[in-house]
Design a protein around this motif. Structure first.
Motif, PDB file in Angstrom:
ATOM      1  N   GLY A 142       0.790  -1.226   0.000  1.00  0.00           N
ATOM      2  CA  GLY A 142       0.000   0.000   0.000  1.00  0.00           C
ATOM      3  C   GLY A 142       0.825   1.279   0.000  1.00  0.00           C
ATOM      4  N   ASP A 143       1.839   1.349   0.849  1.00  0.00           N
ATOM      5  CA  ASP A 143       2.623   2.580   0.943  1.00  0.00           C
ATOM      6  C   ASP A 143       3.437   2.836  -0.321  1.00  0.00           C
ATOM      7  N   ASN A 144       4.003   1.781  -0.895  1.00  0.00           N
ATOM      8  CA  ASN A 144       4.762   1.959  -2.133  1.00  0.00           C
ATOM      9  C   ASN A 144       3.854   2.391  -3.280  1.00  0.00           C
ATOM     10  N   CYS A 145       2.654   1.843  -3.320  1.00  0.00           N
ATOM     11  CA  CYS A 145       1.692   2.270  -4.338  1.00  0.00           C
ATOM     12  C   CYS A 145       1.376   3.751  -4.191  1.00  0.00           C
ATOM     13  N   MET A 146       1.253   4.219  -2.967  1.00  0.00           N
ATOM     14  CA  MET A 146       0.956   5.636  -2.717  1.00  0.00           C
ATOM     15  C   MET A 146       2.030   6.540  -3.318  1.00  0.00           C
ATOM     16  N   LEU A 147       3.298   6.112  -3.222  1.00  0.00           N
ATOM     17  CA  LEU A 147       4.396   6.929  -3.731  1.00  0.00           C
ATOM     18  C   LEU A 147       4.346   7.126  -5.242  1.00  0.00           C
ATOM     19  N   THR A 148       3.730   6.196  -5.963  1.00  0.00           N
ATOM     20  CA  THR A 148       3.736   6.252  -7.430  1.00  0.00           C
ATOM     21  C   THR A 148       2.505   6.933  -8.020  1.00  0.00           C
ATOM     22  N   VAL A 149       1.499   7.217  -7.198  1.00  0.00           N
ATOM     23  CA  VAL A 149       0.228   7.734  -7.724  1.00  0.00           C
ATOM     24  C   VAL A 149       0.417   9.064  -8.458  1.00  0.00           C
ATOM     25  N   ILE A 150       1.147  10.003  -7.874  1.00  0.00           N
ATOM     26  CA  ILE A 150       1.294  11.329  -8.494  1.00  0.00           C
ATOM     27  C   ILE A 150       2.049  11.256  -9.826  1.00  0.00           C
ATOM     28  N   PRO A 151       3.224  10.601  -9.912  1.00  0.00           N
ATOM     29  CA  PRO A 151       3.888  10.517 -11.225  1.00  0.00           C
ATOM     30  C   PRO A 151       3.079   9.747 -12.258  1.00  0.00           C
ATOM     31  N   LEU A 152       2.366   8.712 -11.842  1.00  0.00           N
ATOM     32  CA  LEU A 152       1.528   7.971 -12.786  1.00  0.00           C
ATOM     33  C   LEU A 152       0.345   8.817 -13.249  1.00  0.00           C
ATOM     34  N   ALA A 153      -0.228   9.603 -12.347  1.00  0.00           N
ATOM     35  CA  ALA A 153      -1.332  10.491 -12.724  1.00  0.00           C
ATOM     36  C   ALA A 153      -0.852  11.568 -13.688  1.00  0.00           C
ATOM     37  N   HIS A 154       0.351  12.083 -13.462  1.00  0.00           N
ATOM     38  CA  HIS A 154       0.918  13.083 -14.374  1.00  0.00           C
ATOM     39  C   HIS A 154       1.157  12.483 -15.755  1.00  0.00           C
ATOM     40  N   MET A 155       1.634  11.253 -15.805  1.00  0.00           N
ATOM     41  CA  MET A 155       1.832  10.586 -17.090  1.00  0.00           C
ATOM     42  C   MET A 155       0.501  10.389 -17.807  1.00  0.00           C
ATOM     43  N   ALA A 156      -0.515   9.976 -17.074  1.00  0.00           N
ATOM     44  CA  ALA A 156      -1.835   9.779 -17.672  1.00  0.00           C
ATOM     45  C   ALA A 156      -2.384  11.099 -18.223  1.00  0.00           C
ATOM     46  N   PHE A 157      -2.181  12.173 -17.482  1.00  0.00           N
ATOM     47  CA  PHE A 157      -2.620  13.496 -17.956  1.00  0.00           C
ATOM     48  C   PHE A 157      -1.913  13.858 -19.263  1.00  0.00           C
ATOM     49  N   ASN A 158      -0.632  13.571 -19.360  1.00  0.00           N
ATOM     50  CA  ASN A 158       0.119  13.849 -20.590  1.00  0.00           C
ATOM     51  C   ASN A 158      -0.418  13.044 -21.772  1.00  0.00           C
ATOM     52  N   PHE A 159      -0.730  11.787 -21.535  1.00  0.00           N
ATOM     53  CA  PHE A 159      -1.273  10.960 -22.608  1.00  0.00           C
ATOM     54  C   PHE A 159      -2.613  11.512 -23.123  1.00  0.00           C
ATOM     55  N   LEU A 160      -3.376  12.124 -22.242  1.00  0.00           N
ATOM     56  CA  LEU A 160      -4.689  12.648 -22.631  1.00  0.00           C
ATOM     57  C   LEU A 160      -4.613  14.027 -23.273  1.00  0.00           C
ATOM     58  N   THR A 161      -3.544  14.757 -23.055  1.00  0.00           N
ATOM     59  CA  THR A 161      -3.510  16.157 -23.486  1.00  0.00           C
ATOM     60  C   THR A 161      -2.440  16.489 -24.529  1.00  0.00           C
ATOM     61  N   LEU A 162      -1.377  15.719 -24.625  1.00  0.00           N
ATOM     62  CA  LEU A 162      -0.298  16.063 -25.554  1.00  0.00           C
ATOM     63  C   LEU A 162      -0.601  15.609 -26.978  1.00  0.00           C
ATOM     64  N   SER A 163       0.053  16.227 -27.924  1.00  0.00           N
ATOM     65  CA  SER A 163      -0.117  15.876 -29.337  1.00  0.00           C
ATOM     66  C   SER A 163       0.672  14.613 -29.656  1.00  0.00           C
ATOM     67  N   PRO A 164       0.360  13.938 -30.789  1.00  0.00           N
ATOM     68  CA  PRO A 164       1.134  12.743 -31.189  1.00  0.00           C
ATOM     69  C   PRO A 164       2.629  13.017 -31.304  1.00  0.00           C
ATOM     70  N   ALA A 165       3.001  14.191 -31.814  1.00  0.00           N
ATOM     71  CA  ALA A 165       4.423  14.516 -31.934  1.00  0.00           C
ATOM     72  C   ALA A 165       5.072  14.623 -30.554  1.00  0.00           C
ATOM     73  N   GLU A 166       4.358  15.189 -29.615  1.00  0.00           N
ATOM     74  CA  GLU A 166       4.894  15.298 -28.252  1.00  0.00           C
ATOM     75  C   GLU A 166       4.995  13.933 -27.587  1.00  0.00           C
ATOM     76  N   HIS A 167       4.009  13.061 -27.866  1.00  0.00           N
ATOM     77  CA  HIS A 167       4.090  11.689 -27.351  1.00  0.00           C
ATOM     78  C   HIS A 167       5.343  10.993 -27.865  1.00  0.00           C
ATOM     79  N   TYR A 168       5.626  11.167 -29.146  1.00  0.00           N
ATOM     80  CA  TYR A 168       6.801  10.529 -29.757  1.00  0.00           C
ATOM     81  C   TYR A 168       8.081  11.045 -29.100  1.00  0.00           C
ATOM     82  N   HIS A 169       8.147  12.327 -28.892  1.00  0.00           N
ATOM     83  CA  HIS A 169       9.337  12.935 -28.295  1.00  0.00           C
ATOM     84  C   HIS A 169       9.532  12.505 -26.832  1.00  0.00           C
ATOM     85  N   ASN A 170       8.427  12.372 -26.087  1.00  0.00           N
ATOM     86  CA  ASN A 170       8.499  12.058 -24.655  1.00  0.00           C
ATOM     87  C   ASN A 170       8.491  10.567 -24.348  1.00  0.00           C
ATOM     88  N   TYR A 171       8.394   9.726 -25.378  1.00  0.00           N
ATOM     89  CA  TYR A 171       8.207   8.288 -25.154  1.00  0.00           C
ATOM     90  C   TYR A 171       9.315   7.666 -24.290  1.00  0.00           C
TER      91      TYR A 171
END
Length: 275
Positions: A142-171
């Motif tokens: 549980g505690d280790n999962c808590m540590l990863t929630v914010i970076p994983l949420a930020h990654m998910a936000f990027n996948f939903l908002t960035l352009s295909p070219a930005e996805h390619y660059h950030n992959y």
């Protein structure tokens, strides 16, 4: 004492020191130790709720991000992907050591909120090392999962908002973050396996024997009192070089010279607890 023990001799040394170690109650160590009993009873319903929420969010976000990584995969990134995965594993191993060292060495169970929630398990683990093997998946991770929630949420936000070219660059960066998140999430499960000597799946034993994840014999070195070395518990790859550099002892000396606090004083207090 611990810094002089090698992997080939650590099993016998562990037994001779731990069983005759600082606990002086009806049990010197293990689940019947007075300190272990008190610490186990501090595990609260609120803590359990936090762990459940963390596990659900972590694995939901991880599945979402993994699907998007598959959709955006390009062969041209292969070498960067491999580099990102290895870098993520190394970062997770160092982070596990830093957190483990910090919680083992400093702080107190009496600290408001943080003490009972996050330092308590480290204190319990040293006087009852097998307690972790009796924890279920939620309490273990549980505690280790808590540590990863914010970076994983930020990654998910990027996948939903960035352009295909930005996805390619950030992959490649996303592959690094995903690798880091996976191994941070699994760290305490890997740690639990390193204390489990019966009934492990064959593939886990294979990974331990190949030192892809933390081996059981390797981790025994940390459990020689006073628990002052080999803190990295994801793969353990960084333990030897950090020990050769005297990284943790130098850091402890620096902090003690600035603050006057003695390393592992709270840990020793719980080990000596008799009632």
């Amino acid at each position: 004492m611990a810094r002089m023990v090698n992997e080939n001799g650590c099993g016998q040394e562990l037994q001779s020191i731990e069983l005759n170690g600082p606990g002086r109650g009806t049990a010197r160590w293990g689940p019947q130790h007075a300190g272990a009993l008190e610490l186990a009873n501090l595990y609260s319903p609120g803590k359990r709720c936090q762990e459940w929420i963390s596990v659900v969010l972590c694995f939901s976000l991880m599945a979402f991000n993994f699907c998007h990584l598959l959709v955006n995969f390009h062969l041209g990134h292969m070498w960067y992907i491999l580099l990102g995965i290895v870098a993520g594993i190394l970062t997770a191993d160092f982070a596990s050591g830093l957190v483990h060292w910090g919680a083992d060495t400093w702080g107190s169970v009496e600290l408001p909120i943080f003490g009972k929630a996050f330092i308590r398990p480290f204190r319990e683990h040293h006087i009852d090392p097998t307690a972790i093997t009796r924890h279920d998946f939620i309490e273990t991770n549980g505690d280790n999962c808590m540590l990863t929630v914010i970076p994983l949420a930020h990654m998910a936000f990027n996948f939903l908002t960035l352009s295909p070219a930005e996805h390619y660059h950030n992959y490649p960066w996303h592959c690094y973050v995903m690798s880091l998140a996976i191994f941070v999430t699994l760290t305490n499960q890997i740690h639990k396996w390193s204390h489990t000597y019966f009934g492990l799946p064959g593939w886990v034993v294979f990974l331990q024997n190949c030192h892809i994840i933390l081996p059981r014999k390797h981790h025994r070195i940390h459990h020689v009192s006073p628990h002052e070395t080999y803190f990295c518990i994801t793969t353990g790859w960084l333990n030897y070089p950090l020990e050769k550099l005297g990284f943790w002892s130098r850091l402890e000396d620096l902090i003690q010279s600035v603050t006057g606090e003695k390393p592992r004083s709270d840990d020793l207090k719980w080990a000596h607890k008799i009632k």
